[in-house]
Design a protein around this motif. Structure first.
Motif, mmCIF file in Angstrom:
data_model
loop_
_atom_site.group_PDB
_atom_site.id
_atom_site.type_symbol
_atom_site.label_atom_id
_atom_site.label_comp_id
_atom_site.label_asym_id
_atom_site.label_seq_id
_atom_site.Cartn_x
_atom_site.Cartn_y
_atom_site.Cartn_z
ATOM 1 N N LEU A 141 77.439 -34.429 3.951
ATOM 2 C CA LEU A 141 75.994 -34.368 4.122
ATOM 3 C C LEU A 141 75.463 -35.789 4.157
ATOM 4 O O LEU A 141 75.543 -36.517 3.153
ATOM 5 C CB LEU A 141 75.340 -33.585 2.977
ATOM 6 C CG LEU A 141 75.310 -32.060 3.096
ATOM 7 C CD1 LEU A 141 76.703 -31.471 3.259
ATOM 8 C CD2 LEU A 141 74.628 -31.440 1.890
ATOM 9 N N LYS A 189 72.550 -38.092 4.147
ATOM 10 C CA LYS A 189 71.130 -38.149 3.839
ATOM 11 C C LYS A 189 70.481 -39.347 4.519
ATOM 12 O O LYS A 189 71.143 -40.336 4.821
ATOM 13 C CB LYS A 189 70.922 -38.233 2.323
ATOM 14 C CG LYS A 189 71.386 -36.991 1.576
ATOM 15 C CD LYS A 189 70.966 -37.031 0.126
ATOM 16 C CE LYS A 189 71.272 -35.723 -0.575
ATOM 17 N NZ LYS A 189 70.794 -35.724 -1.982
ATOM 18 N N THR A 197 74.061 -27.731 -0.223
ATOM 19 C CA THR A 197 74.318 -27.788 1.215
ATOM 20 C C THR A 197 73.453 -26.795 1.963
ATOM 21 O O THR A 197 72.839 -27.126 2.986
ATOM 22 C CB THR A 197 75.805 -27.504 1.500
ATOM 23 O OG1 THR A 197 76.604 -28.475 0.835
ATOM 24 C CG2 THR A 197 76.097 -27.556 2.990
ATOM 25 N N PHE A 212 69.997 -28.045 2.073
ATOM 26 C CA PHE A 212 69.886 -29.237 2.918
ATOM 27 C C PHE A 212 69.771 -28.867 4.394
ATOM 28 O O PHE A 212 68.912 -29.381 5.118
ATOM 29 C CB PHE A 212 71.118 -30.119 2.682
ATOM 30 C CG PHE A 212 71.104 -31.433 3.406
ATOM 31 C CD1 PHE A 212 70.384 -32.505 2.921
ATOM 32 C CD2 PHE A 212 71.839 -31.597 4.571
ATOM 33 C CE1 PHE A 212 70.376 -33.719 3.590
ATOM 34 C CE2 PHE A 212 71.840 -32.807 5.244
ATOM 35 C CZ PHE A 212 71.108 -33.871 4.746
ATOM 36 N N ARG A 229 66.314 -27.214 5.665
ATOM 37 C CA ARG A 229 65.030 -27.895 5.507
ATOM 38 C C ARG A 229 64.170 -27.722 6.742
ATOM 39 O O ARG A 229 64.647 -27.766 7.863
ATOM 40 C CB ARG A 229 65.258 -29.395 5.269
ATOM 41 C CG ARG A 229 65.788 -29.721 3.894
ATOM 42 C CD ARG A 229 65.892 -31.229 3.755
ATOM 43 N NE ARG A 229 66.356 -31.603 2.429
ATOM 44 C CZ ARG A 229 66.471 -32.859 2.030
ATOM 45 N NH1 ARG A 229 66.160 -33.843 2.846
ATOM 46 N NH2 ARG A 229 66.891 -33.139 0.810
#
Length: 918
Positions: A769, A771, A908, A911, A914
């Motif tokens: 992931l 960011k 996850t 995430f 979103r």
């Protein structure tokens, strides 16, 4: 020997056995003659002798020396039989009663399938028989015609089709020298491909780099095919490959014949019409199916060919030169456009730019190859014994040991009176097999080792800059000097912003933009060397129509079939309006072992019932019942076919079903970009269809798929073999914002794929992931992990329920804050450290905290309804139990603290779901 005789001999070998041989064993020679007569073959006895030698070599390589009269399996005496999958041993049923009852009609179908091949050129005829005979026959209107694809070469060991047997015999007949077969294996590889593909700033760049490499490899393989025929290519399978076919549209496929309504049409037009027809049957087709087939990069950077030993080095050099020549032609087309821009911009020194351009193109292809001629039995065994020993965990040993046991089986364990004298050097003693074809597996092992050694000590020329004036480096590679000067690039940025100032390039908040500012260049002002300019431009039809014209497509077909241009366009297809995308990198597990024969199934599992029953008793007596199937040329062809089927027929429509863009599919190796909240479903479906299994959403997919016996129908109109249920894949998934550096996401996806194999023991997927702060979170699990259904349940419960008319929508059953509240509560336990208490006690504490947060972060309606929360609770417990057991088990390949991964599925899923950020 004349060229005409050469191609007639190859065609004779391709037709030496009729496809329906298994239905009429005792009359198959007469049936073969009917096809040979229709093909107007005219050969002398010496050439027919070579055809028989090629058949004998192939049969000895592919089969076992079955005892006479003991293992026969006659299709005329059984109502059902089976084709046995060469990798998984799963059986696909053959309705022998129907086929035998209609064998005359079936023979007519086979005859009519090649009636349209009306050419007097044996080279063209050979190509069209190889390419179209099977496809025409299996797609006829008869209800049973699809089973023609499954007809075996040998009913006693029905794990390879008559089609691949005939193709291999044809390939071998092309290796005749001075009246004898003198074959050699050629392994060719183009290096540096992953790095080149990843140098991209848009979805189109990623696709273009992959397609360019497939296009170049197609030209390399065509150089071999033009000399020896397409059946000389063992891997990859070229039958039905869009790029390879396109290279013959103006030659072999230009044959004219009457189509519907007596309209004259070319075979190429017919092929494209067939693609559109079968795709239309599946529904949901948005773009031109034929154009999509042509524009899908499906050729790997490596090929294996069977060639005459005396010409092996010459042919390898021809392949390399053909690849380089095509790259030069593409480079010339792109340079013409760039030169025009330079003139319009009023730039000076274009002749110097041209020198740098040519030098960079010349330096790009890194071609390596190795050749292995056919050795005598003693020399082959001796050289194979000197290969570096592999620490095989398989109790049945290495390919060398497996071959030695197979030789013992044929020459010692098999009772003397059961040995067929035709297969032995001395018909009286019957102690030694008489055909070197049985040594195929060791020759491949020697060849593979040679290429590895060659690449490890690869020679290269020192870089000599033809124009040594200092210049800025390529923004993507960081190595090559850019083409042009500041004035030139300013002109390109202002005159062609759609090409050189892409909307998806990093904004001011990313690290990439900061680094660009420090280097004194705007994030909208990237500059490139020759190869990255070619990648950017050669597929842009408005500027350079080279590729479209080479494929014979019109601008509309070409434009509609290219897919997404920007990463943002893919992000817009998130189901929940998210702004994140995922790069998935999939790779087959232990494919090297499948190719080398180390993963082959048990010999007995590949036999018909009568053959298995008879030979099992002999192997039990020798304490060798686990003897593996020998690596054979037909196995290599069938594996190659299965991988090509997945890449050509399954990967692209499946990725596009989930609103993604296929970047590359080279058999077991897949790279794709998808909306983040659709990526996991796509990943699971790719894996299931690779294994010949049925995904959950099969009925909604535009594939006409019908998994049975590890076959899938897809849009081909007949059963397509998949790698099968004993093969598996590992997958890496990198998830990031659509403005994240694309090179980084691709790199992280490849690294995650490596972690799935190394840390999670294969048959796994690993996540990264990415960011926007630059932090990267990593975790993974196996495909059968409780984490995956847990993520699916979390997504389901986090969705906003539909509102009734006139009412406000109720809140989601689970708050979006749930993962973060749980993570905050668990943070104090420092799960990434060795616990001070027992794992059972720690797991119990985690479960209690999970229930607490669940009760606080769920809606009132969910708490009252109870069922959904109870199901979620059970899945959380299953995942927690899995993490605890993994950490407690010292035998696990991954020795890190697995409980630290417990929170990752929650984070996850949150995430990737979103909502779009402003």
């Amino acid at each position: 020997m004349s060229e005409r005789v050469f191609w007639q001999r190859k065609l004779a070998a391709l037709l030496h056995d009729p496809p329906d041989k298994c239905l009429q064993i005792f009359r198959h020679e007469d049936a073969a003659k009917s096809f040979q007569t229709a093909a107007e073959l005219s050969l002398d006895e010496a050439d027919w002798k070579l055809v028989r030698a090629a058949d004998h070599f192939t049969a000895a390589s592919d089969r076992f020396v079955f005892p006479q009269r003991y293992c026969a399996t006659s299709y005329s005496q059984v109502s059902k039989a089976a084709f046995i999958h060469p990798m998984s041993s799963v059986q696909a049923e053959i309705d022998t009663a129907k086929l035998v009852a209609r064998k005359g009609e079936l023979h007519g179908i086979l005859q009519s399938a090649v009636n349209a091949i009306g050419t007097s050129d044996p080279k063209v005829a050979h190509f069209l028989y190889w390419r179209r005979w099977l496809e025409n026959a299996v797609t006829s209107d008869a209800s049973y015609s699809s089973q023609i694809a499954l007809l075996p070469a040998d009913t006693r060991i029905p794990d390879h089709s008559i089609w691949v047997h005939n193709a291999m015999a044809s390939a071998l007949s092309g290796c005749a020298e001075q009246g004898r077969l003198r074959p050699a294996l050629l392994l060719f590889q183009l290096g540096g491909v992953q790095e080149f593909i990843s140098q991209a700033r848009s979805t189109r760049d990623l696709w273009s780099g992959s397609y360019l490499l497939s296009w170049l490899m197609a030209h390399a393989m065509k150089a071999i095919s033009d000399e020896l025929g397409p059946d000389a290519m063992v891997f990859p399978n070229l039958r039905g490959n869009g790029i390879f076919d396109a290279l013959h549209k103006d030659s072999h496929y230009a044959v004219q014949y009457k189509g519907k309504g007596d309209r004259m049409e070319s075979l190429w037009e017919r092929i494209l019409a067939d693609k559109r027809h079968y795709a239309a049957q599946s529904g949901g087709q948005k773009a031109d199916a034929a154009a999509q087939w042509l524009l899908t990069p499906t050729l790997p950077n490596k090929f294996l060919a069977l060639v005459p030993e005396s010409r092996a080095e010459e042919l390898a050099a021809m392949a390399a030169e053909s690849l380089k020549a095509e790259l030069q032609r593409i480079g010339d087309a792109v340079w013409t456009w760039l030169e025009q821009q330079g003139v319009e911009a009023g730039c000076q020194g274009l002749e110097h730019w041209r020198q740098r351009w040519q030098a960079q193109i010349k330096a790009f292809p890194q071609c390596s190859w190795a050749v292995q001629g056919w050795l005598s039995r003693e020399e082959c065994l001796e050289q194979a014994a000197r290969l570096p020993a592999k620490q095989a965990k398989d109790k049945d040993g290495s390919p060398l040991e497996n071959l030695q046991k197979t030789l013992l089986f044929a020459e010692q364990w098999l009772p003397f009176e059961q040995r067929d004298k035709r297969f032995y050097e001395d018909e009286q003693t019957k102690e030694r097999l008489n055909n070197p074809g049985v040594l195929w597996s060791l020759h491949y092992a020697l060849l593979d080792a040679k290429l590895a050694a060659r690449r490890n000590c690869n020679n290269f020329s020192a870089w000599e800059n033809p124009w040594p004036e200092a210049s800025v480096k390529d923004s993507l590679s960081g190595k090559e000097e850019i083409i042009g000067d500041e004035q030139f690039w300013q002109y390109l940025h202002s005159r062609h912003p759609e090409l050189f100032s892409l909307r998806r390039e990093a904004d001011e908040e990313t690290d990439e933009a900061s680094e660009a500012d420090e280097a004194g260049e705007s994030s909208r002002g990237h500059r490139y060397g020759a190869m990255n300019l070619i990648k950017r431009l050669w597929c842009r039809d408005k500027e350079i129509p080279y590729l479209r014209e080479a494929l014979g497509l019109n601008p509309r077909q070409f434009g509609e079939s290219l897919g997404f241009d920007s990463v943002e366009d893919i992000a817009k297809n998130n189901r929940h309006q998210g702004s994140y995308v995922a790069i998935i990198a999939m790779d087959g597990d232990e494919m090297g072992k499948w190719i080398s024969g180390e993963k082959l199934p048990a010999f007995l599992d590949q036999l018909s019932d009568p053959a298995c029953q008879h030979l099992k008793a002999i192997l039990e007596k020798a304490e060798a019942v686990n003897l593996r199937r020998l690596l054979t040329p037909s196995y290599h062809l069938q594996l190659s076919e299965a991988l090509a089927n997945f890449a050509t027929w399954v990967a692209r429509p499946l990725v596009e079903h989930y609103c993604g863009q296929l970047i590359y599919a080279g058999g077991d190796d897949v790279l794709a970009m998808l909306p983040a909240d659709r990526a996991l479903d796509c990943a699971k479906a790719l894996r299931q269809l690779f294994r010949g299994e049925e995904p959950e959403e099969m009925s909604q997919m535009p594939l006409n798929a019908d998994p049975e016996g590890n076959f899938v129908r897809a849009n081909a109109g007949y059963p397509l073999m998949m790698p099968g249920s004993k093969c598996d894949v590992s997958l890496g998934m990198a998830i990031g914002h659509y403005k994240a550096p694309l090179q980084t996401l691709v790199k992280e996806a490849k690294l995650a794929e490596g972690r799935a194999k190394k840390e999670y023991g294969r048959s796994a997927l690993a996540f990264s992931l990415y960011k926007r702060s630059g932090e990267i979170l990593q975790w993974g699990c196996n495909w059968n992990s409780a984490a995956l259904p847990l993520m699916q349940k979390l997504e389901e419960m986090s969705l906003q329920p539909l509102a009734e008319p006139g009412l406000e929508p109720p809140p989601p059953r689970l708050s979006g804050r749930f993962p973060y509240a749980l993570a905050a509560l668990l943070q104090s336990y420092r799960l990434h450290k060795t616990p001070d208490i027992g794992l059972d006690e720690l797991a119990d504490i985690i479960w209690r905290d999970s229930k607490l947060v669940l009760s606080r972060q769920s809606s009132k309606e969910a708490r009252e309804e109870k069922t959904a929360l109870a199901e979620l609770g059970e899945q959380i417990q299953s995942w927690l139990h899995e993490c605890k057991n993994t950490q407690a088990n010292p035998d696990k390949k991954r020795e890190s603290l697995a409980l630290a991964d417990f929170i990752q599925p929650f984070l996850t899923q949150s995430f990737i779901s979103r909502k779009l950020e402003g």
